[in-house]
Design a protein around this motif. Structure first.
Motif, short mmCIF file in Angstrom:
data_model
loop_
_atom_site.label_atom_id
_atom_site.label_comp_id
_atom_site.label_asym_id
_atom_site.label_seq_id
_atom_site.Cartn_x
_atom_site.Cartn_y
_atom_site.Cartn_z
N SER A 1 0.83 -1.21 0.00
CA SER A 1 0.00 0.00 0.00
C SER A 1 0.86 1.26 0.00
N ARG A 2 2.12 1.14 -0.32
CA ARG A 2 3.02 2.29 -0.31
C ARG A 2 2.73 3.23 -1.49
N THR A 3 2.95 4.51 -1.24
CA THR A 3 2.90 5.51 -2.30
C THR A 3 4.31 5.90 -2.74
N THR A 4 5.25 5.83 -1.81
CA THR A 4 6.60 6.36 -2.02
C THR A 4 7.60 5.23 -2.31
N SER A 5 8.60 5.57 -3.12
CA SER A 5 9.70 4.64 -3.38
C SER A 5 11.03 5.23 -2.89
N THR A 6 11.30 6.49 -3.24
CA THR A 6 12.56 7.12 -2.84
C THR A 6 12.30 8.55 -2.44
N TRP A 7 13.07 9.04 -1.45
CA TRP A 7 12.85 10.40 -0.99
C TRP A 7 13.37 11.44 -1.96
N CYS B 1 8.51 8.78 -6.54
CA CYS B 1 9.69 9.55 -6.15
C CYS B 1 9.23 10.87 -5.53
N ASN B 2 9.92 11.29 -4.50
CA ASN B 2 9.58 12.56 -3.88
C ASN B 2 10.38 13.72 -4.46
N ASP B 3 11.07 13.45 -5.55
CA ASP B 3 11.68 14.48 -6.36
C ASP B 3 11.48 14.06 -7.81
N ASP B 4 12.53 13.94 -8.61
CA ASP B 4 12.37 13.63 -10.03
C ASP B 4 12.64 12.16 -10.32
N THR B 5 12.03 11.68 -11.41
CA THR B 5 12.39 10.34 -11.90
C THR B 5 13.79 10.38 -12.51
N ARG C 1 11.02 3.23 -24.05
CA ARG C 1 9.96 2.46 -23.37
C ARG C 1 10.04 2.66 -21.84
N VAL C 2 10.14 3.91 -21.44
CA VAL C 2 10.11 4.21 -20.01
C VAL C 2 8.70 4.63 -19.61
N ARG C 3 8.33 4.31 -18.38
CA ARG C 3 7.06 4.74 -17.81
C ARG C 3 7.38 5.58 -16.57
N LEU C 4 7.09 6.87 -16.67
CA LEU C 4 7.46 7.80 -15.61
C LEU C 4 6.20 8.45 -15.05
N TYR C 5 6.08 8.43 -13.72
CA TYR C 5 4.91 9.01 -13.06
C TYR C 5 5.32 10.12 -12.10
N ASN C 6 6.53 10.60 -12.24
CA ASN C 6 7.01 11.77 -11.53
C ASN C 6 7.78 12.63 -12.51
N SER C 7 7.91 13.89 -12.20
CA SER C 7 8.54 14.84 -13.11
C SER C 7 9.96 14.41 -13.47
N ASP D 1 15.60 11.72 -6.12
CA ASP D 1 15.49 11.28 -7.51
C ASP D 1 15.65 9.77 -7.63
N ALA D 2 15.02 9.24 -8.68
CA ALA D 2 15.25 7.84 -9.03
C ALA D 2 16.60 7.69 -9.72
N PHE D 3 16.83 8.46 -10.78
CA PHE D 3 18.07 8.39 -11.55
C PHE D 3 18.70 9.78 -11.61
N HIS D 4 19.81 9.92 -10.91
CA HIS D 4 20.53 11.18 -10.83
C HIS D 4 21.72 11.04 -11.78
N VAL D 5 21.61 11.60 -12.99
CA VAL D 5 22.56 11.35 -14.08
C VAL D 5 23.35 12.63 -14.31
N LYS D 6 24.65 12.62 -13.95
CA LYS D 6 25.44 13.84 -13.97
C LYS D 6 26.81 13.61 -14.61
#
Length: 559
Positions: free
Chosen positions: A262-268, A291-295, A402-408, A270-275
């Motif tokens: 029943s969780r809504t959150t996965s990570t506080w 994600c509580n920030d960006d995908t 073929r990505v599915r993103l539900y956060n910005s 970004d999912a992928f921080h690409v730098k």
């Protein structure tokens, strides 16, 4: 010949109760004395509990290894709050597969908002079944604890719409309820959908703590392949991908709430921080949600010109020193004027002097000063204002397929998105202070569904040179507009669409479903709009808010 290091041979139990930290330490000790290709092999469908770090905050740390595989056997690794899973540094041909990451205890608590007055900073919440609200709380003021917020969630017409709620204090009440004092007044979102708003609350001392860093950190590696990986909860960022070269591939690598929970959150964060990568990056069949920030945050850290020595020599200081962008002779670099929103020059590095590593002052990273020389004069440089970045290390070959993103998602460097489903804001922009650059160039989005959701309640697309939207006027500025070569082709776009200060814009055979939201093109010099429709009609100028630059080259709208 591949040497297999089996977890069972080193005493791993994998029952979810016993601590397997010592077994993993033993596996890594064996790996240290092995030369040549090796495989760390875990049994299938087990639950390995890692109660404390093995090395430098991580369960597994690899440095300078060649041809190493980590095969988790699709088992779950249950990490303690101060543990991250993998730190790979300067590895070649790294392979990671079959990993499930969860945390115990969880860094968050899910709750319903049962009382909230608009414009007031107090809300009352009740924890959802399976969560203990007493574990939530306000900030601990630990210096390692970053911006301390909860996430409120409203059910939108297509997906959840979330907002950061900065938390000052949590007062626990009877019946698993709590009164929360926010830093700012609470404003509910009218989405037109009848629902009970919810909130994800941080657990003090776990959530927001940078700690050892990302759950997976791939740093300065040459070629890596990560496949069949799930991150179900993370106290901070899930994946950190920095300074890599060669080919990096991420397939079926998901950051999402644990399926069946029943969780809504996965990570506080970004999912992928690409730098700061020069690698060819492929993200394929990715699901990122909760994600509580960006995908995705795909960008490069920028620098400012600290001092001009001569017309080709400059002292630089990186704006955000957490991860230093590599600079090498021969790399392509760019100079940019953030005040007038225009490029000054593209050049090649001739030489770099100085230590390319962050210094530390008062316990915080501090940028060293680097002296660089480029192969041509750079006009109009203003010390402590002009921005600089490495084009070579700004992720120039990045594909999301073929990505599915539900956060910005924040896209600040070249990227191609294909055949994807995105129900959140695509924010194509940079930061005027140079924290994250470059400005949007060479972005292609095709054959995808783009729909507003998490990140902005109205817009599906915002593309501007810097973080401003609609409050700058570049029509009288000389030079090439900074947003260049952005292509949208054969997409279905639901919601607001904004591109500003741009040239080389191509909108080809897209289907816009505006749902009352605008299509806006500001300060456009060159664009082709061909074969698009708006709410079932052929797109014409009457459907747009269109402002052309004074020196417009060619803007065409054709059926």
């Amino acid at each position: 010949m591949v040497t297999v290091i089996n977890s069972t041979d080193h005493g791993a139990i994998g029952d979810g109760n016993n601590d397997d930290t010592a077994a993993i330490a033993s596996m890594l000790a064996t790996l240290e004395v092995i030369e040549g290709p090796a495989r760390l092999q875990f049994e299938s469908n087990r639950v390995y509990r890692i109660a404390k770090p093995v090395i430098d905050g991580f369960a597994i740390k690899l440095m300078g290894r060649v041809d190493v595989t980590i095969d988790g056997g699709q088992s779950t690794f249950l990490l303690a709050p101060n543990v991250r899973f993998l730190h790979a540094i300067d590895c070649t041909h790294l392979s990671v597969q079959g990993i499930r990451i969860d945390y115990d205890p969880l860094p968050f608590v899910e709750a319903d908002i049962i009382d909230a007055q608009p414009g007031q900073p107090i809300i009352t919440v009740r924890s959802q079944e399976g969560f203990d609200l007493r574990r939530s709380g306000g900030p601990t003021r630990d210096p390692d604890e970053q911006a301390y917020f909860g996430m409120s969630w409203h059910q939108g017409p297509h997906s959840l719409i979330g907002h950061h709620q900065m938390i000052e204090e949590v007062e626990h009440l009877p019946d698993n309820t709590a009164r929360i004092r926010l830093a700012h007044p609470y404003e509910p979102v009218n989405t037109g959908v009848d629902h009970i708003p919810t909130i994800t609350l941080p657990v003090p001392g776990i959530a927001h703590l940078q700690g050892p860093g990302h759950v997976f950190k791939i740093y300065k590696c040459h070629s890596a392949d990560l496949e069949d990986i799930e991150v179900w909860s993370a106290p901070w960022f899930a994946f950190g991908i920095f300074g890599n070269t060669g080919d990096l591939t991420f397939r079926h690598t998901h950051v999402r709430p644990k399926p069946g929970s029943s969780r809504t959150t996965s990570t506080w964060r970004d999912a992928f921080h690409v730098k700061n990568n020069a690698a060819s990056l492929l993200f394929e069949d990715i699901h990122a949600q909760g994600c509580n920030d960006d995908t995705f945050n795909i960008s490069s850290h920028g620098s400012r010109v600290w001092k001009q020595i001569d017309e080709q020599t400059f002292d630089l200081v990186q704006v955000y020193p957490l991860e230093i962008t590599p600079l090498n002779p021969g790399d392509q670099v760019a100079f940019y004027d953030p005040t007038n929103h225009r490029f000054l020059a593209n050049a090649r590095l001739v030489s770099v002097q100085g230590e390319q590593a962050p210094e530390f002052r008062d316990g915080q990273p501090y940028s060293p000063i680097l002296r660089v020389r480029v192969d041509r004069p750079v006009p109009s440089v203003v010390p402590n204002q002009t921005l600089f970045w490495s084009v070579t290390y700004s992720n120039p070959q990045t594909t999301l397929r073929r990505v599915r993103l539900y956060n910005s998602a924040r896209l600040r460097s070249p990227v191609t998105i294909e055949d994807s489903h995105i129900e959140a804001l695509l924010w194509i922009t940079g930061w005027s202070d140079g924290t994250e650059l470059p400005v949007p160039t060479d972005i292609v989005i095709r054959d995808s569904l783009l729909r507003y959701g998490r990140g902005n309640p109205t817009h599906a697309i915002i593309a501007t040179p810097l973080e401003a939207q609609g409050d700058t006027d570049s029509r009288h500025l000389p030079g090439t507009p900074p947003v260049t070569n952005v292509v949208f082709e054969r997409n279905r776009i639901f919601g607001g669409f904004y591109i500003g200060q741009a040239t080389g814009i191509r909108l080809i055979e897209n289907e816009f479903i505006t749902e009352g939201h605008p299509i806006e093109l500001f300060d456009i010099r060159a664009a082709l709009l061909h074969g698009n429709t708006v709410d079932g009609e052929e797109l014409k100028q009457k459907h747009l808010t269109l402002r052309l630059a004074n020196d417009t080259d060619d803007v065409r709208i054709t059926p």
